[in-house]
Design a protein around this motif. Structure first.
Motif, PDB file in Angstrom:
ATOM      1  N   PRO A 163     -17.573 -59.194 -94.818  1.00 24.36           N
ATOM      2  CA  PRO A 163     -16.974 -59.640 -93.551  1.00 24.36           C
ATOM      3  C   PRO A 163     -15.852 -58.752 -93.027  1.00 24.36           C
ATOM      4  CG  PRO A 163     -16.321 -61.079 -95.349  1.00 24.36           C
ATOM      5  CD  PRO A 163     -17.369 -60.146 -95.892  1.00 24.36           C
ATOM      6  N   GLU A 164     -15.276 -57.936 -93.891  1.00 21.73           N
ATOM      7  CA  GLU A 164     -14.229 -57.032 -93.423  1.00 21.73           C
ATOM      8  C   GLU A 164     -14.809 -55.796 -92.731  1.00 21.73           C
ATOM      9  OE1 GLU A 164     -15.144 -55.861 -97.679  1.00 21.73           O
ATOM     10  OE2 GLU A 164     -14.957 -57.726 -96.564  1.00 21.73           O
ATOM     11  N   LYS A 165     -16.142 -55.654 -92.738  1.00 21.05           N
ATOM     12  CA  LYS A 165     -16.790 -54.510 -92.096  1.00 21.05           C
ATOM     13  C   LYS A 165     -17.920 -54.899 -91.152  1.00 21.05           C
ATOM     14  CE  LYS A 165     -15.915 -51.206 -95.782  1.00 21.05           C
ATOM     15  NZ  LYS A 165     -16.502 -50.187 -96.646  1.00 21.05           N
ATOM     16  N   GLY A 190     -24.555 -57.951 -83.192  1.00 22.69           N
ATOM     17  CA  GLY A 190     -23.911 -57.641 -84.455  1.00 22.69           C
ATOM     18  C   GLY A 190     -23.217 -56.297 -84.450  1.00 22.69           C
ATOM     19  N   LEU A 191     -22.410 -56.100 -85.460  1.00 19.70           N
ATOM     20  CA  LEU A 191     -21.802 -54.799 -85.707  1.00 19.70           C
ATOM     21  C   LEU A 191     -21.667 -54.631 -87.206  1.00 19.70           C
ATOM     22  CD1 LEU A 191     -18.330 -54.733 -86.335  1.00 19.70           C
ATOM     23  CD2 LEU A 191     -18.622 -56.212 -84.360  1.00 19.70           C
ATOM     24  N   SER A 192     -21.776 -53.382 -87.610  1.00 21.17           N
ATOM     25  CA  SER A 192     -21.685 -53.064 -89.032  1.00 21.17           C
ATOM     26  C   SER A 192     -21.102 -51.667 -89.193  1.00 21.17           C
ATOM     27  CB  SER A 192     -23.086 -53.115 -89.657  1.00 21.17           C
ATOM     28  OG  SER A 192     -23.030 -52.793 -91.033  1.00 21.17           O
ATOM     29  N   GLU A 193     -20.549 -51.429 -90.360  1.00 19.71           N
ATOM     30  CA  GLU A 193     -19.992 -50.113 -90.637  1.00 19.71           C
ATOM     31  C   GLU A 193     -21.066 -49.043 -90.417  1.00 19.71           C
ATOM     32  OE1 GLU A 193     -21.502 -51.590 -94.667  1.00 19.71           O
ATOM     33  OE2 GLU A 193     -20.641 -52.478 -92.890  1.00 19.71           O
ATOM     34  N   PHE A 194     -20.633 -47.877 -89.911  1.00 19.36           N
ATOM     35  CA  PHE A 194     -21.555 -46.768 -89.650  1.00 19.36           C
ATOM     36  C   PHE A 194     -20.977 -45.530 -90.311  1.00 19.36           C
ATOM     37  CE2 PHE A 194     -23.699 -43.570 -86.983  1.00 19.36           C
ATOM     38  CZ  PHE A 194     -24.997 -43.980 -87.199  1.00 19.36           C
ATOM     39  N   PRO A 195     -21.423 -45.216 -91.523  1.00 20.87           N
ATOM     40  CA  PRO A 195     -20.761 -44.192 -92.339  1.00 20.87           C
ATOM     41  C   PRO A 195     -20.930 -42.752 -91.851  1.00 20.87           C
ATOM     42  CG  PRO A 195     -22.761 -44.940 -93.413  1.00 20.87           C
ATOM     43  CD  PRO A 195     -22.554 -45.825 -92.202  1.00 20.87           C
ATOM     44  N   PHE A 196     -21.758 -42.527 -90.864  1.00 20.15           N
ATOM     45  CA  PHE A 196     -22.052 -41.156 -90.437  1.00 20.15           C
ATOM     46  C   PHE A 196     -21.015 -40.587 -89.475  1.00 20.15           C
ATOM     47  CE2 PHE A 196     -26.060 -43.287 -91.426  1.00 20.15           C
ATOM     48  CZ  PHE A 196     -26.485 -42.486 -92.483  1.00 20.15           C
ATOM     49  N   LEU A 197     -20.185 -41.450 -88.888  1.00 19.37           N
ATOM     50  CA  LEU A 197     -19.133 -41.011 -87.969  1.00 19.37           C
ATOM     51  C   LEU A 197     -17.829 -41.690 -88.374  1.00 19.37           C
ATOM     52  CD1 LEU A 197     -21.096 -41.395 -84.605  1.00 19.37           C
ATOM     53  CD2 LEU A 197     -20.528 -39.252 -85.763  1.00 19.37           C
ATOM     54  N   PRO A 198     -16.721 -40.967 -88.374  1.00 25.16           N
ATOM     55  CA  PRO A 198     -15.452 -41.561 -88.819  1.00 25.16           C
ATOM     56  C   PRO A 198     -14.997 -42.702 -87.903  1.00 25.16           C
ATOM     57  CG  PRO A 198     -15.109 -39.351 -87.926  1.00 25.16           C
ATOM     58  CD  PRO A 198     -16.588 -39.568 -87.976  1.00 25.16           C
ATOM     59  N   GLY A 199     -14.543 -43.789 -88.521  1.00 26.35           N
ATOM     60  CA  GLY A 199     -14.006 -44.920 -87.780  1.00 26.35           C
ATOM     61  C   GLY A 199     -15.012 -45.606 -86.875  1.00 26.35           C
ATOM     62  N   GLU A 252     -14.352 -56.269 -79.364  1.00 31.08           N
ATOM     63  CA  GLU A 252     -13.065 -56.818 -79.788  1.00 31.08           C
ATOM     64  C   GLU A 252     -13.032 -57.019 -81.303  1.00 31.08           C
ATOM     65  OE1 GLU A 252     -10.130 -57.233 -78.208  1.00 31.08           O
ATOM     66  OE2 GLU A 252     -11.191 -56.106 -76.660  1.00 31.08           O
ATOM     67  N   GLU A 253     -14.133 -57.506 -81.855  1.00 32.68           N
ATOM     68  CA  GLU A 253     -14.197 -57.682 -83.311  1.00 32.68           C
ATOM     69  C   GLU A 253     -14.140 -56.335 -84.021  1.00 32.68           C
ATOM     70  OE1 GLU A 253     -14.656 -59.981 -86.953  1.00 32.68           O
ATOM     71  OE2 GLU A 253     -13.756 -60.271 -84.984  1.00 32.68           O
ATOM     72  N   ALA A 254     -14.829 -55.346 -83.473  1.00 32.93           N
ATOM     73  CA  ALA A 254     -14.806 -54.002 -84.069  1.00 32.93           C
ATOM     74  C   ALA A 254     -13.381 -53.455 -84.099  1.00 32.93           C
ATOM     75  CB  ALA A 254     -15.740 -53.070 -83.292  1.00 32.93           C
ATOM     76  N   LYS A 255     -12.665 -53.612 -83.020  1.00 34.04           N
ATOM     77  CA  LYS A 255     -11.272 -53.150 -82.991  1.00 34.04           C
ATOM     78  C   LYS A 255     -10.437 -53.916 -84.009  1.00 34.04           C
ATOM     79  CE  LYS A 255     -11.048 -53.333 -78.360  1.00 34.04           C
ATOM     80  NZ  LYS A 255     -10.478 -53.251 -76.990  1.00 34.04           N
ATOM     81  N   ARG A 256     -10.645 -55.225 -84.080  1.00 35.01           N
ATOM     82  CA  ARG A 256      -9.905 -56.041 -85.046  1.00 35.01           C
ATOM     83  C   ARG A 256     -10.168 -55.577 -86.478  1.00 35.01           C
ATOM     84  NH1 ARG A 256     -10.004 -59.948 -88.494  1.00 35.01           N
ATOM     85  NH2 ARG A 256     -12.231 -60.334 -88.484  1.00 35.01           N
ATOM     86  N   LEU A 257     -11.387 -55.125 -86.736  1.00 36.32           N
ATOM     87  CA  LEU A 257     -11.754 -54.647 -88.073  1.00 36.32           C
ATOM     88  C   LEU A 257     -11.320 -53.194 -88.314  1.00 36.32           C
ATOM     89  CD1 LEU A 257     -15.312 -56.262 -88.379  1.00 36.32           C
ATOM     90  CD2 LEU A 257     -13.184 -57.020 -89.457  1.00 36.32           C
TER      91      LEU A 257
END
Length: 160
Positions: A51-53, A70-79, A107-112
């Motif tokens: 949930p933190e990502k 949805g949104l999820s971490e995307f390791p191929f680009l920083p941040g 908004e959730e992405a920014k919060r994370l």
């Protein structure tokens, strides 16, 4: 009444059916799309596992699932987070709900802690292309790290 909530197991079957129905309607019920994602029938497990990502928001109206994003971490680009699985049932389109879902995900992405969003889509999804462009996403060339091989349009947006 329209409401948003974070995904739970009771949303899985309806969301999977909505996503598959939408992809099929646009000729995208083929390998290399979300139609065949192994986790599609259990989206809540994926999005609640970290949930933190990750996050997935379900849009409902009068108890009926109208869509989600949805949104999820995307390791191929920083941040970077990947904007994922934005779908609306046909009868809920044309009311600005897609824009509201995108704003909620951003908004959730920014919060994370994310500073940019990446997404993959397809030329067949004209309404999606329109909403992404109007929401400030800019098209980029096909990257080497494409997640869904059948997708042919790629976008990015810096979050401010």
């Amino acid at each position: 009444m329209t409401a948003f909530h974070k995904i739970g197991p009771s949303d899985d079957a309806a969301l999977a059916a909505l996503i598959r129905r939408s992809l099929k309607a646009h000729g995208l019920d083929l390998p290399g799309t979300a139609y065949y994602d192994a986790a599609l029938d259990h989206l809540s497990e994926f999005y609640t596992a970290v949930p933190e990502k990750r996050a997935y928001f379900v849009l409902s109206e009068n108890g009926e699932i109208a869509g989600g994003i949805g949104l999820s971490e995307f390791p191929f680009l920083p941040g970077c987070a990947e904007l994922q699985k934005l779908y609306l049932a046909d009868r809920f389109k044309g009311r600005g709900l897609g824009y509201r879902l995108i704003a909620l995900a951003e908004e959730e992405a920014k919060r994370l802690g994310y500073t940019q969003m990446y997404l993959e889509t397809h030329t067949n999804l004209q309404a999606a292309l329109h909403i992404y462009e109007k929401s400030g996403y800019r098209q980029i060339p096909r990257p080497d790290f494409v997640q869904h091989s059948a997708m042919n349009r790629f976008f990015i947006k810096k979050l401010t």
